[in-house]
Design a protein around this motif. Structure first.
Motif, PDB file in Angstrom:
ATOM      1  N   HIS A  49      45.458  18.686  18.150  1.00 37.88           N
ATOM      2  CA  HIS A  49      46.541  19.592  18.549  1.00 37.88           C
ATOM      3  C   HIS A  49      46.178  21.040  18.201  1.00 37.88           C
ATOM      4  O   HIS A  49      45.854  21.345  17.057  1.00 37.88           O
ATOM      5  CB  HIS A  49      47.827  19.180  17.819  1.00 37.88           C
ATOM      6  CG  HIS A  49      48.968  20.101  18.063  1.00 37.88           C
ATOM      7  ND1 HIS A  49      49.606  20.182  19.274  1.00 37.88           N
ATOM      8  CD2 HIS A  49      49.572  21.001  17.254  1.00 37.88           C
ATOM      9  CE1 HIS A  49      50.565  21.079  19.195  1.00 37.88           C
ATOM     10  NE2 HIS A  49      50.570  21.591  17.979  1.00 37.88           N
ATOM     11  N   PRO A  70      59.024  31.639  20.489  1.00 42.20           N
ATOM     12  CA  PRO A  70      59.906  30.492  20.305  1.00 42.20           C
ATOM     13  C   PRO A  70      59.392  29.576  19.203  1.00 42.20           C
ATOM     14  O   PRO A  70      58.253  29.698  18.758  1.00 42.20           O
ATOM     15  CB  PRO A  70      59.871  29.794  21.665  1.00 42.20           C
ATOM     16  CG  PRO A  70      58.639  30.284  22.333  1.00 42.20           C
ATOM     17  CD  PRO A  70      58.352  31.638  21.785  1.00 42.20           C
ATOM     18  N   GLY A  72      57.680  26.753  17.271  1.00 45.43           N
ATOM     19  CA  GLY A  72      56.490  25.976  17.601  1.00 45.43           C
ATOM     20  C   GLY A  72      55.388  26.789  18.248  1.00 45.43           C
ATOM     21  O   GLY A  72      54.361  26.243  18.645  1.00 45.43           O
ATOM     22  N   GLY A  74      53.465  28.902  16.811  1.00 45.81           N
ATOM     23  CA  GLY A  74      52.339  29.133  15.909  1.00 45.81           C
ATOM     24  C   GLY A  74      52.516  30.312  14.963  1.00 45.81           C
ATOM     25  O   GLY A  74      51.589  30.687  14.253  1.00 45.81           O
ATOM     26  N   LYS A  75      53.706  30.869  14.899  1.00 47.07           N
ATOM     27  CA  LYS A  75      53.942  32.053  14.064  1.00 47.07           C
ATOM     28  C   LYS A  75      53.686  31.758  12.594  1.00 47.07           C
ATOM     29  O   LYS A  75      52.945  32.468  11.915  1.00 47.07           O
ATOM     30  CB  LYS A  75      55.391  32.547  14.231  1.00 47.07           C
ATOM     31  CG  LYS A  75      55.825  32.730  15.669  1.00 47.07           C
ATOM     32  CD  LYS A  75      57.264  33.180  15.763  1.00 47.07           C
ATOM     33  CE  LYS A  75      58.288  32.190  15.243  1.00 47.07           C
ATOM     34  NZ  LYS A  75      58.517  31.029  16.115  1.00 47.07           N
ATOM     35  N   THR A  76      54.329  30.691  12.085  1.00 42.93           N
ATOM     36  CA  THR A  76      54.186  30.355  10.673  1.00 42.93           C
ATOM     37  C   THR A  76      52.734  30.043  10.338  1.00 42.93           C
ATOM     38  O   THR A  76      52.215  30.458   9.305  1.00 42.93           O
ATOM     39  CB  THR A  76      55.081  29.154  10.323  1.00 42.93           C
ATOM     40  OG1 THR A  76      56.434  29.514  10.570  1.00 42.93           O
ATOM     41  CG2 THR A  76      54.933  28.751   8.875  1.00 42.93           C
ATOM     42  N   THR A  77      52.084  29.315  11.241  1.00 38.74           N
ATOM     43  CA  THR A  77      50.693  28.945  10.987  1.00 38.74           C
ATOM     44  C   THR A  77      49.819  30.196  10.843  1.00 38.74           C
ATOM     45  O   THR A  77      48.987  30.275   9.936  1.00 38.74           O
ATOM     46  CB  THR A  77      50.175  28.040  12.112  1.00 38.74           C
ATOM     47  OG1 THR A  77      51.081  26.944  12.263  1.00 38.74           O
ATOM     48  CG2 THR A  77      48.806  27.505  11.801  1.00 38.74           C
ATOM     49  N   GLU A  86      46.850  28.061   4.575  1.00 42.06           N
ATOM     50  CA  GLU A  86      46.206  27.183   5.567  1.00 42.06           C
ATOM     51  C   GLU A  86      44.797  27.708   5.809  1.00 42.06           C
ATOM     52  O   GLU A  86      44.590  28.915   5.923  1.00 42.06           O
ATOM     53  CB  GLU A  86      46.971  27.211   6.901  1.00 42.06           C
ATOM     54  CG  GLU A  86      48.332  26.568   6.882  1.00 42.06           C
ATOM     55  CD  GLU A  86      48.290  25.055   7.052  1.00 42.06           C
ATOM     56  OE1 GLU A  86      47.176  24.469   7.022  1.00 42.06           O
ATOM     57  OE2 GLU A  86      49.378  24.479   7.183  1.00 42.06           O
TER      58      GLU A  86
HETATM   59  N1  ADP Z   1      50.677  20.610   9.008  1.00 44.13           N
HETATM   60  C1  ADP Z   1      50.736  20.437  10.353  1.00 44.13           C
HETATM   61  N2  ADP Z   1      50.227  19.327  10.922  1.00 44.13           N
HETATM   62  C2  ADP Z   1      50.266  19.154  12.259  1.00 44.13           C
HETATM   63  N3  ADP Z   1      50.797  20.018  13.134  1.00 44.13           N
HETATM   64  C3  ADP Z   1      51.332  21.148  12.631  1.00 44.13           C
HETATM   65  C4  ADP Z   1      51.336  21.417  11.217  1.00 44.13           C
HETATM   66  N4  ADP Z   1      51.931  22.624  11.015  1.00 44.13           N
HETATM   67  C5  ADP Z   1      52.291  23.075  12.241  1.00 44.13           C
HETATM   68  N5  ADP Z   1      51.931  22.199  13.210  1.00 44.13           N
HETATM   69  C6  ADP Z   1      52.139  22.374  14.659  1.00 44.13           C
HETATM   70  O1  ADP Z   1      51.616  23.617  15.026  1.00 44.13           O
HETATM   71  C7  ADP Z   1      52.458  24.266  15.962  1.00 44.13           C
HETATM   72  C8  ADP Z   1      52.878  25.620  15.450  1.00 44.13           C
HETATM   73  O2  ADP Z   1      53.719  25.456  14.347  1.00 44.13           O
HETATM   74  P1  ADP Z   1      54.344  26.677  13.562  1.00 44.13           P
HETATM   75  O3  ADP Z   1      53.264  27.635  13.210  1.00 44.13           O
HETATM   76  O4  ADP Z   1      55.150  26.139  12.452  1.00 44.13           O
HETATM   77  O5  ADP Z   1      55.302  27.319  14.667  1.00 44.13           O
HETATM   78  P2  ADP Z   1      56.466  28.396  14.502  1.00 44.13           P
HETATM   79  O6  ADP Z   1      56.424  28.926  13.117  1.00 44.13           O
HETATM   80  O7  ADP Z   1      56.161  29.412  15.536  1.00 44.13           O
HETATM   81  O8  ADP Z   1      57.737  27.676  14.800  1.00 44.13           O
HETATM   82  C9  ADP Z   1      53.632  23.326  16.214  1.00 44.13           C
HETATM   83  O9  ADP Z   1      53.380  22.622  17.397  1.00 44.13           O
HETATM   84  C10 ADP Z   1      53.611  22.422  15.021  1.00 44.13           C
HETATM   85  O10 ADP Z   1      54.087  21.151  15.359  1.00 44.13           O
END
Ligand code: ADP
Ligand code: MG
Lengths: 389, 263
Positions: A49, A70, A72, A74-77, A86
């Motif tokens: 993914h 929106p 999901g 990827g902002k937090t990531t 991470e």
């Molecule tokens: N630890 C993880 N393991 C698997 N998938 C993850 C993990 N963290 C985030 N994701 C996936 O990565 C994508 C981006 O997540 P995230 O950065 O949290 O989005 P946002 O903060 O924009 O809502 C999402 O599809 C989420 O499901």
């Protein structure tokens, strides 16, 4: 203090950290401490993914950049990769020119405000705020003055002895801010810092955070899914969708000239008129249903037959009883009107597209127009943007 | 009306079951305050004489103290190993994790007679039969599943943001563990330790197999006494076996109350 950042990899940052942490150089919390940040083709995959596609952007020192998109997207990531929580699957992060990609989080010297604040429940407010200073072996006397100075800054004086569970949501938010800035980090990261607050408090905190950020001159990267928050607070916004940057730039510019339908609809409300480019007397027009409708800006370099989405904001639209000459004007019929407090939303059927939405200021809460009424709808050429599909 | 009757009947039934299960344990206590050399639920000669005899008997006191020592050692050992195991397993991938967890929990799934028999075989080779160390090792082993499960479930309920927040504020992983994770783990740790103490203190089967003449634990000695001599001391000893773990548990409960009142 060299343990903050290993000196061999980043002497500059380490020296600065030392100065900032020990309080030399600046006796009170002052401006100009921000670092510039460069995110270079950073990416993250979880198994197969793709959470973040290779993404690059830069944050000039002292600016506030908001990643908006929106849930999901990827902002937090991205934020967690900058913070070091991470490990990126590729690419690098440079802070003040130093590559920190492989430096562990606890040596990066960055402030982080968590979505749910993550205040340590077993420590008092003052102990929470003092935590970073203790880690930096700041003297006890100095910790006391810095903590009270910072609590004062976020208007929490006198609450130092409380536990986080004894505070309201807004107060907890301020503690989280105080804890993240007390050690004067050159970079502050905030993950949806206001999503847990109610609307009124959120509006208030937006201004407060913005003021604080500018007062301290601290470079800030914030994340939000709330487009209005992004527009209010930021020097630059970066619009994300499905792990990739859709568009970035100053809020006014991105709002006014969205480069994709996604950006147009995600940031505020938009009317999107779809059609193809047709030339008439050497000038491009938007044609729909085989009829020329809207003149386009020539410099955009259109070719005959291009498929185009034409964007115009509801608040750019003027509704009048009579036609204007200096603008794009159509005659339409009011479908319905909605009172929204500060404005009245009119949906007007032009006969050749989806009903167009216009937002007009309301006086005394009364709409000047009734449904069924025939009106002239117009907007200036400069307020329209066309997106090639 | 009939619903009420039914509920009342159910309550009476429930109380009867509980009484049936608990009464035999409770009657031990009045029985122990009897000077008469027979077992009586209502003592015919009420007195503390059995306790006096017990505390004047070096034989029983040695065994009692040994049991406390063994239980304390097993408690410390299984708590330390259990915490480390809980921290470790949470970092594993899901498949490796369930494998390790199954392994660590098996001492409570495999019947203790089986564990005792195999431990006897291995300890015989190692010369650990009849040693305190051998008993401590096996008690720590059977207490480990409780520690693991308690600590692990607490660890999992701690918001992972705390550790990241601590790191972002400059704390190295070990500092984060001591300053942030441990304080939140404290109550679970106390609970786990108390349980481990209790598991060891009243364990019979393994001790029966592994103890020698000089390393009898209190339950083993009690067992011997029941088999070979019906002493009027028995109710007093049994009462102590019940009371000592309660004494260990009480401070834990008090701490838990206090910390709940705090938050
Ligand atoms: N630890 C993880 N393991 C698997 N998938 C993850 C993990 N963290 C985030 N994701 C996936 O990565 C994508 C981006 O997540 P995230 O950065 O949290 O989005 P946002 O903060 O924009 O809502 C999402 O599809 C989420 O499901
Ligand atoms: Mg998020």
């Amino acid at each position: 203090m060299t343990r903050v950042v290993s000196p061999s990899t980043s002497k500059g940052l380490a020296t600065r950290t030392k100065e900032l942490a020990s309080g030399q150089g600046r006796s009170s919390i002052g401006a100009g401490a921000g670092a510039d940040v460069k995110v270079d083709r950073i990416e993250k995959r979880f198994g197969s993914h793709v959470a973040v596609q290779p993404t690059s952007f830069e944050v000039p020192a002292g600016k506030l950049v908001t990643l908006v998109g929106p849930s999901g997207s990827g902002k937090t990531t991205i934020l967690k990769m900058i913070a070091g929580f991470e490990e990126p699957s590729g690419g690098c992060v440079l802070i003040s020119g130093v590559d920190v990609t492989h430096i562990p989080a606890h040596k990066r010297n960055l402030g982080f405000v968590f979505q749910q604040y993550a205040l340590f429940p077993h420590l008092t407010v003052a102990e929470n705020v003092a935590y970073a200073l203790k880690m930096r072996r700041v003297s006890r006397a100095e910790i006391r003055t810095r903590v009270s100075e910072t609590l004062n800054l976020v208007r929490l004086d006198g609450l130092g002895e409380r536990y986080p569970s004894q505070l309201s949501g807004g107060q907890q938010q301020r503690v989280a801010m105080a804890r993240a800035i007390v050690f004067r980090p050159p970079l502050l990261l905030m993950d949806e810092p206001m999503s847990a607050l109610d609307k009124r408090l959120r509006d208030e905190m937006q201004y407060e955070i913005r003021n604080l950020q500018q007062k301290l001159g601290i470079t800030t990267i914030a994340v939000t899914h709330d487009q209005s928050e992004a527009l209010v607070m930021s020097d630059v916004i970066v619009v994300l969708d499905r792990g990739a940057i859709e568009q970035s730039g100053p809020p006014q510019q991105v709002y006014k000239h969205p480069r994709s339908e996604f950006v147009a609809t995600f940031l505020g409300e938009s009317n999107i008129l779809k059609g193809t480019v047709a030339f008439h007397e050497g000038k491009p027009w938007l044609a729909a249903g085989g009829v020329r409708r809207v003149p386009l800006v020539e410099s955009d370099g259109f070719r005959d037959g291009d498929v185009v989405a034409y964007v115009v904001r509801p608040e750019s639209i003027t509704v009048a009883s009579e036609k204007r000459d200096d603008a794009v004007t159509f005659v339409g019929r009011v479908v319905d009107t909605t009172f929204t407090g500060d404005a009245v939303r009119l949906r007007i059927d032009l006969g050749w597209s989806e009903p167009i939405v216009a937002k007009v200021l309301s006086r005394h809460g009364i709409s000047l127009f009734q449904s069924g009424e025939e009106v002239a709808v117009s907007w200036s050429l400069a307020d329209g943007t066309s997106i090639r599909c | 009306m009939s619903k009420r009757l039914f509920e009342a009947g159910l309550a009476v039934y429930g109380c009867a079951v509980i009484a049936f299960l608990i009464l035999p344990i409770i009657v031990i206590i009045p029985m122990s305050f009897n000077a008469a050399p027979v077992f009586e639920v209502i003592p015919s000669q009420p007195s503390f004489s059995q306790y006096q005899r017990l505390f004047n008997s070096p034989e029983w006191l040695t065994v009692l103290w040994r049991s406390v020592e063994i239980a304390a050692s097993a408690m410390v050992t299984s708590t330390i190993i259990g915490v480390l195991a809980a921290l470790g397993t949470l970092r594993l991938g899901s498949r490796a994790r369930s494998l390790f967890e199954a392994m660590l929990i098996s001492p409570q799934i495999v019947p203790s007679v089986v564990i005792a028999a195999s431990a006897y075989y291995v300890f015989a080779l190692l010369g650990l039969i009849g040693s305190i160390a051998g008993i401590v090792i096996m008690h720590a082993l059977i207490a480990l599943p409780f520690v693991l499960i308690l600590v692990q479930s607490r660890l999992q309920s701690i918001n992972p943001d705390f550790a990241q927040a601590s790191a972002s504020l400059g704390a190295a992983p070990l500092q984060t563990f001591w300053l942030i994770t441990m304080p939140q783990l404290r109550l679970a740790l106390i609970g786990a330790a108390v349980l481990a103490f209790h598991v060891s203190f009243d364990e019979v089967v393994l001790s029966l197999f592994l103890s020698g003449a000089r390393t009898k634990t209190l339950p083993v000695k009690l067992w011997d006494s029941i088999m070979f001599e019906v002493s009027p001391l028995l109710p007093a000893i049994s009462a102590l076996v019940i009371l000592i773990p309660l004494l260990v548990i009480a401070p834990a409960i008090w701490l838990q109350r206090r910390s709940k009142a705090n938050t």
